[in-house]
Design a protein around this motif. Structure first.
Motif, short mmCIF file in Angstrom:
data_model
loop_
_atom_site.label_atom_id
_atom_site.label_comp_id
_atom_site.label_asym_id
_atom_site.label_seq_id
_atom_site.Cartn_x
_atom_site.Cartn_y
_atom_site.Cartn_z
N PRO A 196 0.79 -1.40 0.08
CA PRO A 196 -0.01 -0.03 0.17
C PRO A 196 0.78 1.27 0.06
CG PRO A 196 -0.17 -1.05 2.08
CD PRO A 196 0.41 -1.99 1.08
N ARG A 197 2.00 1.18 0.31
CA ARG A 197 2.95 2.55 0.43
C ARG A 197 3.21 2.69 -1.13
NH1 ARG A 197 7.57 0.05 4.05
NH2 ARG A 197 7.28 -1.84 2.64
N LEU A 198 2.81 1.92 -2.07
CA LEU A 198 3.30 2.35 -3.61
C LEU A 198 2.07 3.07 -3.93
CD1 LEU A 198 4.78 -0.96 -4.62
CD2 LEU A 198 6.15 1.08 -3.87
N TRP A 199 1.02 3.17 -3.39
CA TRP A 199 -0.21 3.57 -4.08
C TRP A 199 -0.32 5.06 -4.50
CZ3 TRP A 199 -3.00 0.96 -7.22
CH2 TRP A 199 -3.45 -0.32 -6.82
N THR B 277 -9.10 3.48 -10.40
CA THR B 277 -9.87 3.99 -11.59
C THR B 277 -9.00 5.25 -11.99
OG1 THR B 277 -12.01 3.45 -10.17
CG2 THR B 277 -12.09 4.83 -12.29
N VAL B 278 -8.91 5.28 -13.17
CA VAL B 278 -7.91 6.25 -14.00
C VAL B 278 -9.10 6.76 -14.99
CG1 VAL B 278 -6.00 6.78 -15.60
CG2 VAL B 278 -5.78 5.25 -13.77
N ASP C 123 -8.09 12.38 -14.16
CA ASP C 123 -8.19 12.12 -12.84
C ASP C 123 -7.93 10.79 -12.57
OD1 ASP C 123 -8.60 12.84 -10.39
OD2 ASP C 123 -10.83 13.01 -10.21
N ALA C 124 -7.79 10.36 -11.08
CA ALA C 124 -7.33 9.00 -10.84
C ALA C 124 -7.75 8.85 -9.24
CB ALA C 124 -5.93 8.64 -10.92
N TRP C 125 -8.35 7.74 -8.78
CA TRP C 125 -8.61 7.59 -7.63
C TRP C 125 -8.51 6.05 -7.07
CZ3 TRP C 125 -11.98 9.09 -11.29
CH2 TRP C 125 -12.77 8.26 -11.60
N LEU C 126 -8.85 5.89 -5.77
CA LEU C 126 -8.25 4.70 -5.30
C LEU C 126 -9.69 4.28 -4.38
CD1 LEU C 126 -6.15 2.33 -5.60
CD2 LEU C 126 -5.34 3.13 -3.56
N VAL C 127 -10.22 3.35 -4.17
CA VAL C 127 -11.46 2.75 -3.52
C VAL C 127 -11.08 1.69 -2.81
CG1 VAL C 127 -13.69 2.25 -3.23
CG2 VAL C 127 -13.07 4.02 -4.82
N PRO C 128 -11.02 1.28 -1.48
CA PRO C 128 -10.59 -0.13 -0.82
C PRO C 128 -12.21 -0.80 -0.95
CG PRO C 128 -11.07 1.81 0.68
CD PRO C 128 -11.25 2.44 -0.52
N VAL C 129 -11.73 -2.13 -1.16
CA VAL C 129 -13.02 -3.09 -1.22
C VAL C 129 -12.42 -4.31 -0.83
CG1 VAL C 129 -13.74 -2.00 -3.62
CG2 VAL C 129 -11.97 -4.01 -3.79
#
Length: 403
Positions: free
Chosen positions: A259-262, A294-295, A276-282
């Motif tokens: 996770p340190r790479l995100w 998501t990009v 835009d770009a974002w990250l969602v935990p699932v």
């Protein structure tokens, strides 16, 4: 604004799309002038009213006056278009169509795009089709285009190198990211037709919401019993999402990346041109904690961004979905908080201010310089913007800056 939607449910070829646009009201004289500017007197265009399976349509005929036109490379065709006396939008669109076709043919044959020798496409009739379509769109005042699913056909067709399966490889390459189906026997969509759709129709969608102003049907050469061999166009003023900029939403679900790479992954895709770009935990398969990256990508950057996602994460694949974007007219205004500058982003739509938001990095900087809480500086920046007339729901009091 005028939007054109292309119905290629029975297939599409260059002359069919040209016929449909002429049927919708494009000036044949304007098309002839543009074609002559590129090809001279070696080719001419005429239109004929016909029926296909009982449906009235316009058949665009391209008559060759050179019995043995040479095969041309993309470099040659590009030079012909650059030297021709064409309106800038016509030249731009024609270059985009041939550029897409050259890239597809180059990928299929394993040669650089500039070295591709167009056989059918480099011939004068196909140059006339492409330039004619671009000129017809310009004459009709079209500012945006979209297309539905494309029928490509099935079986085999004989080309310069022998029997080729349908859809031919160039059509497959040009179809990336678009919906296609067989739709019938034979070659229903040609490389020229698919290149026109791929390069000019920014969205792959069913008939969008339009106030219809014109329509037309362009006939193919054959009259097939039981199936109208036509390409149709519908023109109108867009409403809703029609005519909005298109984008690709790229997604990857990852459950085994440190996770340190995100943060670095997000920074790199944004620097590479993503909107835009974002990250969602699932919660992923087998109950594993995971993230969905998501990009939001411009279509022309999607291939490169997909490769970047694969290179910077541990994903084994990337999903791609076409979408449209509603984008406010935006810019920046500067306000001061106790003598310190704070940039404020402003979004406008139809002459009304919709969003007013101070840039938080500036807020944090000023808060540190003044040794005050960030919340207080944020409130002060909002107040300064309101005092300058930048109020949500009100008219813009002045111009904004681009950054």
């Amino acid at each position: 604004m005028s939007h054109v939607w292309v119905d290629a449910s029975a297939g599409v070829a260059g002359d069919m799309l040209l016929g449909a646009l002429l049927d919708a009201g494009a000036d044949l004289a304007a098309v002839r002038v543009a074609v002559r500017a590129v090809a001279g007197d070696a080719v001419s265009v005429r239109a004929e009213r016909v029926t296909r399976a009982g449906l009235a349509a316009t058949k665009a005929h391209v008559d060759l006056h050179d019995e043995d036109p040479p095969h041309r490379t993309w470099t040659t065709v590009r030079g012909m278009l650059a030297a021709a006396d064409l309106p800038d939008p016509v030249r731009r669109d024609a270059l985009a169509v041939f550029g897409a076709l050259a890239a597809a043919e180059g990928a299929v044959h394993g040669v650089p795009a500039d070295d591709v020798h167009f056989h059918e496409v480099g011939a004068l009739d196909s140059i006339a089709d492409v330039v004619g379509v671009c000129a017809a769109l310009h004459d009709l005042g079209v500012t945006s285009a979209s297309a539905g699913a494309v029928a490509v056909g099935s079986g085999t067709v004989h080309a310069a190198h022998g029997a080729v399966p349908v859809p031919v490889p160039a059509v497959v390459a040009l179809s990336r990211g678009r919906r296609v189906r067989a739709g019938g026997e034979g070659e229903l969509t040609t490389p020229t037709g698919m290149a026109l759709v791929a390069a000019l129709a920014s969205a792959d969608e069913d008939l969008p919401e339009l106030t219809v102003s014109a329509w037309g049907s362009g006939a193919g050469t054959r009259d097939v019993p039981g199936r109208a061999n036509v390409t149709r166009v519908v023109l109108g003023e867009p409403s809703g999402a029609a005519g909005r900029p298109v984008a690709h939403q790229l997604e990857a679900t990852v459950d085994d990346l440190d996770p340190r790479l995100w943060p670095g992954v997000l920074a790199r895709v944004l620097a590479a041109g993503a909107h835009d770009a974002w990250l969602v935990p699932v919660l992923g398969k087998k109950g594993r904690p995971a993230h969905v990256l998501t990009v939001l990508s411009p279509p022309e950057r999607s291939d490169d961004l997909e490769e970047l996602v694969v290179a910077t994460t541990t994903t084994l694949g990337v999903r791609r979905t076409a979408c449209t974007r509603l984008t406010l007219d935006r810019g920046w205004v500067d306000v001061t908080v106790e003598g310190h500058r704070v940039a404020v982003k402003v979004g406008r739509s139809r002459g009304v201010v919709q969003q007013v938001m101070p840039e938080f990095e500036d807020v944090a900087r000023v808060a540190a310089e003044l040794d005050r809480p960030e919340r207080g500086v944020l409130t002060a920046a909002h107040a300064a913007a309101a005092a300058a007339g930048w109020v949500v729901g009100g008219p813009p009091p002045g111009d904004v800056l681009g950054r």
